[in-house]
Structure formats: C-alpha cells, structure tokens
Write a protein that holds these residues in place. Structure first.
Motif, short mmCIF file in Angstrom:
data_model
loop_
_atom_site.label_atom_id
_atom_site.label_comp_id
_atom_site.label_asym_id
_atom_site.label_seq_id
_atom_site.Cartn_x
_atom_site.Cartn_y
_atom_site.Cartn_z
N UNK A 1 0.83 -1.21 0.00
CA UNK A 1 0.00 0.00 0.00
C UNK A 1 0.86 1.26 0.00
N UNK A 2 1.96 1.21 0.74
CA UNK A 2 2.90 2.34 0.72
C UNK A 2 3.48 2.50 -0.67
N UNK A 3 3.91 1.40 -1.27
CA UNK A 3 4.49 1.43 -2.61
C UNK A 3 3.47 1.95 -3.64
N UNK A 4 2.22 1.54 -3.50
CA UNK A 4 1.17 2.01 -4.41
C UNK A 4 0.92 3.50 -4.24
N UNK A 5 0.95 3.98 -3.00
CA UNK A 5 0.75 5.42 -2.75
C UNK A 5 1.90 6.23 -3.35
N UNK A 6 3.13 5.74 -3.18
CA UNK A 6 4.29 6.44 -3.75
C UNK A 6 4.23 6.46 -5.27
N UNK A 7 3.82 5.33 -5.86
CA UNK A 7 3.71 5.26 -7.32
C UNK A 7 2.63 6.21 -7.82
N UNK A 8 1.50 6.22 -7.15
CA UNK A 8 0.40 7.11 -7.56
C UNK A 8 0.84 8.57 -7.48
N UNK A 9 1.52 8.94 -6.41
CA UNK A 9 2.00 10.32 -6.27
C UNK A 9 2.96 10.67 -7.40
N UNK A 10 3.86 9.73 -7.71
CA UNK A 10 4.82 9.98 -8.80
C UNK A 10 4.11 10.05 -10.15
N UNK A 11 3.24 9.08 -10.41
CA UNK A 11 2.52 9.04 -11.69
C UNK A 11 1.69 10.29 -11.92
#
Length: 75
Positions: A14-24
């Motif tokens: 979930x942390x990795x998904x949040x970081x990816x979403x913020x970057x994307x």
C-alpha cells in the motif's frame, strides 16, 4: 492537490502504491520511513495526528498546505 507527506514502510504494497500514484500523478511528495523516523517533534506530531484519526496502518498520508502569515490565518 498540495504537497503530501507519506509515512510508510518500504516493501508495504500500500505504501508502494501510494508512492507510485503520487509519482505518476506528479504530486509533490515526501516519503518518511516510519521505522527510521527519529523521536523528534515531527514524528510525534505524525503519531498524534494518526492516533487522533484512528489510523493505525501505513501508509498514512497528510496533505501539506501553506496558509500564510497571521493575517491569512485570521480569515
């Protein structure tokens, strides 16, 4: 959206998904690894805000918004 702070753990999906979403989405963000968070005022504030919102998991995401000076704060 303003800048966000993401408190989380590396390897947490979930942390990795949040970081990816913020970057994307090109959202300015700062990542703070909870396990390496020093026992300082910022981390105490994070823990207090998370507890006040009954949030006990990671990631815990906060939006950062500039208010201004006293006069803007008074509005």
């Amino acid at each position: 959206m303003s800048e966000i702070i993401i408190f989380g753990r590396p390897g947490c999906p979930y942390t990795e998904a949040a970081l990816k979403k913020a970057s994307d989405q090109k959202i300015k963000h700062v990542f703070i690894e909870v396990s390496k968070c020093p026992d300082d005022k910022m981390c105490k504030l994070f823990r207090m805000m998370a507890e006040n919102n009954n949030h006990r998991t990671v990631p815990c995401i906060f939006e950062v918004k500039y208010v201004g000076g006293f006069e803007e704060f008074d509005d």
